[in-house]
Write a protein that holds these residues in place. Sequence first.
Motif, PDB file in Angstrom:
ATOM      1  N   GLU A 266       0.815  -1.205   0.000  1.00 34.40           N
ATOM      2  CA  GLU A 266       0.000   0.000   0.000  1.00 34.40           C
ATOM      3  C   GLU A 266       0.854   1.263   0.000  1.00 34.40           C
ATOM      4  O   GLU A 266       0.540   2.251  -0.673  1.00 34.40           O
ATOM      5  CB  GLU A 266      -0.918  -0.008   1.238  1.00 34.40           C
ATOM      6  CG  GLU A 266      -2.064  -0.998   1.137  1.00 34.40           C
ATOM      7  CD  GLU A 266      -2.910  -1.006   2.386  1.00 34.40           C
ATOM      8  OE1 GLU A 266      -2.536  -0.281   3.339  1.00 34.40           O
ATOM      9  OE2 GLU A 266      -3.934  -1.709   2.404  1.00 34.40           O
TER      10      GLU A 266
ATOM     11  N   GLU B 152       0.841   3.955  -2.833  1.00 34.81           N
ATOM     12  CA  GLU B 152       0.646   5.368  -2.511  1.00 34.81           C
ATOM     13  C   GLU B 152       1.782   6.231  -3.072  1.00 34.81           C
ATOM     14  O   GLU B 152       1.558   7.326  -3.614  1.00 34.81           O
ATOM     15  CB  GLU B 152       0.547   5.538  -0.996  1.00 34.81           C
ATOM     16  CG  GLU B 152       0.179   6.944  -0.545  1.00 34.81           C
ATOM     17  CD  GLU B 152      -1.223   7.331  -0.940  1.00 34.81           C
ATOM     18  OE1 GLU B 152      -1.483   8.549  -1.072  1.00 34.81           O
ATOM     19  OE2 GLU B 152      -2.062   6.430  -1.150  1.00 34.81           O
TER      20      GLU B 152
ATOM     21  N   ARG C 252       1.438   9.074  -5.732  1.00 36.93           N
ATOM     22  CA  ARG C 252       1.930  10.439  -5.523  1.00 36.93           C
ATOM     23  C   ARG C 252       2.895  10.856  -6.635  1.00 36.93           C
ATOM     24  O   ARG C 252       2.847  11.993  -7.121  1.00 36.93           O
ATOM     25  CB  ARG C 252       2.610  10.528  -4.154  1.00 36.93           C
ATOM     26  CG  ARG C 252       1.643  10.471  -2.978  1.00 36.93           C
ATOM     27  CD  ARG C 252       2.398  10.467  -1.660  1.00 36.93           C
ATOM     28  NE  ARG C 252       1.480  10.365  -0.526  1.00 36.93           N
ATOM     29  CZ  ARG C 252       1.885  10.221   0.735  1.00 36.93           C
ATOM     30  NH1 ARG C 252       3.191  10.168   1.026  1.00 36.93           N
ATOM     31  NH2 ARG C 252       0.989  10.140   1.702  1.00 36.93           N
TER      32      ARG C 252
END
Length: 352
Positions: free
Chosen positions: A155, A159, A163
């Motif tokens: 995760e 992420e 980003r």
Amino acid sequence: MTISLQHGQRRESDQKIISSGQPVTCSRRRLCFLSQFMILLTKAENSRLVLQIDNAKLAADDFRTKYETELSMRQLVEADTNGLRRILDELTLCKADLEMQVESLKEELLCLKKNHEEEVNNLRCQLGDRLNVEVDAAPPVDLNKILDDMRCQYEALVENNRRDVEAWFNTQTEELNQQVVSSSEQLQCCQTEIIELRRTVNALEIELQAQQSMRNSLESTLGETEARYSSQLSQMQCLITNVEAQLAEIRYDLERQNQEYQLLLDVKARLESEITTYRRLLEGEDCKLPAHPCTMEFKHAIRAPHVSTVPCATTVPCTPVPQVGTQIRTITEEIRDGKVISSRDHVLPRPL
């Protein structure tokens, strides 16, 4: 509308002129003046309409260029969004694959736990209470914790990737926006330059038309002057040819008169030479004759020498004197340039 009003005003003015009964010349002059005025008004109206059409064309060209630029920007943005959507689809697919892998690993872990518990139960049933085996082994591995750690790592990775992708997308959009702003500014500058250039081109075309009309008028005047001067030149050439012909005739007459004059001079010289010869002959014969007035008169009458035997008395009339035979003596001299070239003497007896 203005043209129709002007035509109506012209008709009314013509009717007024006709009804007033003014002379025809004044009405014609007024009609000519009104027609010229109407022509000037129509020319001004046409020029104004042409300027309005040119302005409308320029505005249409500006809107067309703006539309084309906006359409190109929209196409670029749509292409970027399609690329980002493809990337998002790929990320969702990767996420789905990872979730499926996690689910499969969980199922395998549950299966392994069940198998381990069954084996442990079977061994306990077989051994019973006889055996108590204590094994000092390492604590069992907590697979749930490991899976949770793996899930957290994935995760966090997802992420971070999200980003990064968002940051890349933001940077790309900012760069595109900056490019769009700079390109729009450049486009506005180019449009203003194009408008100015078109205005200058229109002004130069008008000036070119004026110069062409001036050149045509100058060419027409040049042709007229050339024609006029060519006609004058042809007239002068005709005069020159006539004068040259007259001069040639005069020259020919002068040469002929000069030849005649030379001939007359030659004849005069020959006559003078003959006169001198005759004078010498007469002088020589006069010397031979006696001095008597009758002889002189007779000599001049006959122009031949005589011989006298008896002198004449003043109181006695003159008696006839016996005559002597005469001779004709011809002296031919050829004179050229005042010089005697040759002379011939021919004597002929003349009976009395």
